[in-house]
Design an enzyme around this catalytic site. Structure first.
Site, mmCIF file in Angstrom:
data_model
loop_
_atom_site.group_PDB
_atom_site.id
_atom_site.type_symbol
_atom_site.label_atom_id
_atom_site.label_comp_id
_atom_site.label_asym_id
_atom_site.label_seq_id
_atom_site.Cartn_x
_atom_site.Cartn_y
_atom_site.Cartn_z
ATOM 1 N N LYS A 70 0.842 -1.197 0.000
ATOM 2 C CA LYS A 70 0.000 0.000 0.000
ATOM 3 C C LYS A 70 0.866 1.232 0.000
ATOM 4 O O LYS A 70 1.816 1.338 0.788
ATOM 5 C CB LYS A 70 -0.873 -0.001 1.273
ATOM 6 C CG LYS A 70 -1.819 1.181 1.354
ATOM 7 C CD LYS A 70 -3.087 0.910 0.589
ATOM 8 C CE LYS A 70 -3.965 2.149 0.463
ATOM 9 N NZ LYS A 70 -3.570 3.028 -0.660
ATOM 10 N N LYS A 94 5.034 2.549 8.417
ATOM 11 C CA LYS A 94 3.900 3.416 8.767
ATOM 12 C C LYS A 94 2.625 2.607 9.020
ATOM 13 O O LYS A 94 1.925 2.806 10.012
ATOM 14 C CB LYS A 94 3.686 4.371 7.577
ATOM 15 C CG LYS A 94 2.912 5.609 7.860
ATOM 16 C CD LYS A 94 2.704 6.406 6.567
ATOM 17 C CE LYS A 94 3.971 7.036 6.027
ATOM 18 N NZ LYS A 94 3.703 7.903 4.846
ATOM 19 N N LYS A 106 5.190 1.882 -2.979
ATOM 20 C CA LYS A 106 5.215 3.273 -3.435
ATOM 21 C C LYS A 106 5.560 3.285 -4.913
ATOM 22 O O LYS A 106 6.272 2.408 -5.393
ATOM 23 C CB LYS A 106 6.293 4.053 -2.673
ATOM 24 C CG LYS A 106 6.212 5.546 -2.799
ATOM 25 C CD LYS A 106 5.060 6.098 -1.976
ATOM 26 C CE LYS A 106 5.307 7.459 -1.429
ATOM 27 N NZ LYS A 106 4.604 7.672 -0.159
ATOM 28 N N THR A 190 -4.427 13.287 5.890
ATOM 29 C CA THR A 190 -3.023 13.369 6.300
ATOM 30 C C THR A 190 -2.832 14.579 7.213
ATOM 31 O O THR A 190 -2.220 14.486 8.281
ATOM 32 C CB THR A 190 -2.095 13.457 5.063
ATOM 33 O OG1 THR A 190 -2.442 12.396 4.172
ATOM 34 C CG2 THR A 190 -0.642 13.332 5.446
ATOM 35 N N ASN A 221 -1.449 19.683 -0.551
ATOM 36 C CA ASN A 221 -2.558 19.021 0.143
ATOM 37 C C ASN A 221 -2.292 18.881 1.641
ATOM 38 O O ASN A 221 -3.176 19.159 2.468
ATOM 39 C CB ASN A 221 -2.785 17.652 -0.519
ATOM 40 C CG ASN A 221 -3.878 16.876 0.176
ATOM 41 O OD1 ASN A 221 -3.602 15.950 0.936
ATOM 42 N ND2 ASN A 221 -5.111 17.285 -0.040
ATOM 43 N N SER A 349 -7.111 5.885 3.795
ATOM 44 C CA SER A 349 -7.081 5.060 2.578
ATOM 45 C C SER A 349 -7.604 3.665 2.917
ATOM 46 O O SER A 349 -8.353 3.054 2.149
ATOM 47 C CB SER A 349 -5.653 4.932 2.050
ATOM 48 O OG SER A 349 -5.347 6.016 1.213
#
Ligand code: GLU
Length: 415
Positions: A70, A94, A106, A190, A221, A349
Site C-alpha cells: 500500500k 507506517k 510506493k 493526512t 494538500n 485510505s
C-alpha cells in the site's frame, strides 16, 4: 546527492538498529533492507502535438507480511529508484505503526505534471496503470495519491484498471473522488493526522496551542490543511512556503484565505499583507510548531541546531536526516516522525478500501472519529516508549513497527 542523504540507506540503517535492539535474527533485516519487488517501466504517451514521449515509471513493493502492498504514487521530475524504494519501506513501517492491515509500496513517474496538458496527464496516468496493472489490485497492491497526484488522477487510474479487468475494481486505488468510490475525509486525512499528533504532543509537553505560532513548509494538500486545522485550535500560522517562495506575517495569516490564494495564483507568494520569506529561513524561525510538508532531507546537520520550534510534526516523508534528528533530540525538540505524523492519509485510505469492499459508505464524522482513535492510540504507544525507554520518538516508532512486522514474518515462516 551524498550517500549520507540516500533515503534507502537511511531507512535501512534505522531498520538495522531496530532489529539489533529487538534482538531479532539477521534474516529479518535481510528481508526488510530491500523491497520484495521493484518494477521499472517505460510509459509511451501521445502528446498533444502528435509526437510520442516516453516517461519513466516505478513501483516498489517493499513488504507484504502484514497485508497488501500500500502506498502512493508521486509525479515529480527528480524521482529516482532508491528514493521510491525508501518511500515504500517507510510505508511498511507506517502501516505497522497505526496497525492498518497493509504492507508497504510506493510508485512514481519522473515528470513535472505542470508541463502537461490535462489530456496528456490523463494519458500518462492511464498508461502507467496499463504498465503496472498486472502487479497491482485490491488484493495485491493498492496505490493512492502522493506528491503532485490527486483524486482526478486516481479516478483515471481506477477506471483504467477496471476496464483492463472487465469489472468495477474500486478498491484498487484509494484517494478517489467522493463521487467515484472515495471516502469522506480522505483528502484532508493526512493533515488531520499531522494536527492530531501536534495536539497530543502539546498536551504531553504542556504547550498551549491557543495562540501558539506555526510555520509550514509546503502548502500543498498536506501543508495547507494542516494550517487550516491547527488554526481551528487557536494557533497562528505565521509563515508558509512552497516551491516558488514563501510568506510570513507575525500576526498570523488566515490558512483558508491562503488556500484560496494558491487556488487563484498557483502559489503562496504575494499573499496580501504578508512579507516574503525563504524556505531555508522558515525552517529556523522562532515558532512553537514546525510542520515540514514538502520533500525529503530539508532539516539536516547544517540547519538543525538553529531550529527553534518546540514540536516538529513531519507531514512530509523523510524531511529530517538522521544526523539532524540526533541534534534535535539533544536540544530537546520533540520530533513526531513522518511514519506516525503523516499516517492519517494511509489510515483513511484503509477506511476507503473497507468502504469499497462493503459498498457501504460512512459519514465524515465516523471517518474522523475512527482516524483520531487510531492515531491517538499510536501516538500514546510511541510517546510512552520514548519516555520510558529514553529513546527518540522515531526510534520508538521503528521498534514498535519492526516488532509487528517481524512477528508476522515469523508466523508466515519467512524468518
Ligand atoms: N502518499 C501517502 C503517504 O505517504 C498516502 C498513502 C496511501 O494512502 O496509501 O502516506
Amino acid at each position: 546527492m551524498t550517500e549520507e542523504l540516500n533515503p534507502l540507506r537511511i531507512v535501512a540503517g534505522q531498520i538495522k538498529d531496530a532489529c539489533e535492539q529487538l534482538g531479532l535474527s539477521e534474516s529479518v533485516y535481510e528481508i526488510l533492507k530491500e523491497p520484495q519487488q521493484f518494477y521499472d517501466v517505460s510509459i509511451p504517451v501521445r502528446m498533444d502535438d502528435g509526437s510520442v514521449r516516453t516517461f519513466k515509471g516505478y513501483r516498489s513493493q517493499h513488504n507484504n507480511a502484514l497485508g497488501q502492498y500500500k502506498g502512493g504514487l508521486r509525479f515529480h521530475p527528480d524521482v529516482y529508484p532508491d528514493e521510491v524504494k525508501a518511500l515504500s519501506t517507510w510505508m511498511t513501517i507506517k502501516c505497522a505503526i497505526v496497525n492498518v492491515p497493509y504492507g508497504g509500496g510506493k510508485g512514481a513517474v519522473a515528470v513535472d505534471p505542470r508541463d502537461l496538458s490535462k489530456g496528456e496527464l490523463e494519458r500518462l496516468s492511464r498508461g502507467f496503470i496499463r504498465a503496472i496493472g498486472h502487479v497491482i489490485g485490491p488484493e495485491r497492491d493498492i496505490p493512492a495519491p502522493d506528491v503532485n497526484t490527486n483524486p482526478q488522477i486516481m479516478a483515471w487510474m481506477t477506471d483504467e484498471f477496471s476496464k483492463m479487468r472487465g469489472y468495477q475494481a474500486l478498491g484498487v486505488v484509494t484517494g478517489k473522488p467522493i463521487m467515484f468510490g472515495g471516502s469522506l475525509g480522505r483528502s484532508t486525512a493526512t493533515s488531520r493526522g499531522v494536527v492530531v499528533c501536534v495536539e497530543e504532543a502539546a498536551k504531553r509537553i504542556g504547550l498551549d496551542l491557543d495562540g501558539a505560532t506555526v510555520a509550514i513548509q509546503g502548502y500543498g494538500n498536506v501543508g495547507s490543511y494542516s494550517g487550516v486545522f491547527i488554526q481551528e485550535l487557536g494557533a497562528k500560522v505565521v509563515a508558509v512556503t512552497d516551491v516558488y517562495g514563501g510568506v510570513q506575517d507575525p500576526d498570523g495569516m488566515d490558512a483558508m484565505a491562503l488556500v484560496k490564494h494558491v487556488e487563484e495564483t498557483g502559489s503562496v507568494v504575494d499573499f496580501p499583507g504578508s512579507q516574503p520569506i525563504s524556505n531555508e529561513d522558515l525552517l529556523t524561525m522562532d515558532v512553537d510548531v514546525l510542520i515540514p510538508a514538502a520533500l525529503e532531507n530539508v532539516i539536516t546537520s547544517q540547519n538543525a541546531d538553529q531550529v527553534k520550534a518546540k514540536i516538529i510534526s513531519e507531514g512530509a516523508n523523510g524531511p529530517t536526516t538522521p544526523e539532524a534528528d540526533r541534534i534535535l533530540a539533544e536540544k530537546g525538540t520533540l520530533v513526531i516522525p513522518d511514519i506516525l505524523a503523516n499516517a492519517g492519509g494511509v489510515t483513511v485510505s484503509y477506511f476507503e478500501w473497507v468502504q469499497n469492499n462493503y459498498g457501504y459508505y460512512w459519514t465524515a464524522d465516523e471517518v474522523d472519529e475512527k482516524l483520531r482513535m487510531l492515531l491517538v492510540q499510536a501516538f500514546a504507544n510511541i510517546y510512552d516508549m520514548h519516555e520510558e525507554q529514553g529513546v527518540k520518538m522515531r526510534d520508538a516508532a521503528y521498534l514498535a513497527a519492526i516488532k509487528r512486522i517481524a512477528e508476522a514474518m515469523e508466523l508466515r515462516g519467512w524468518v
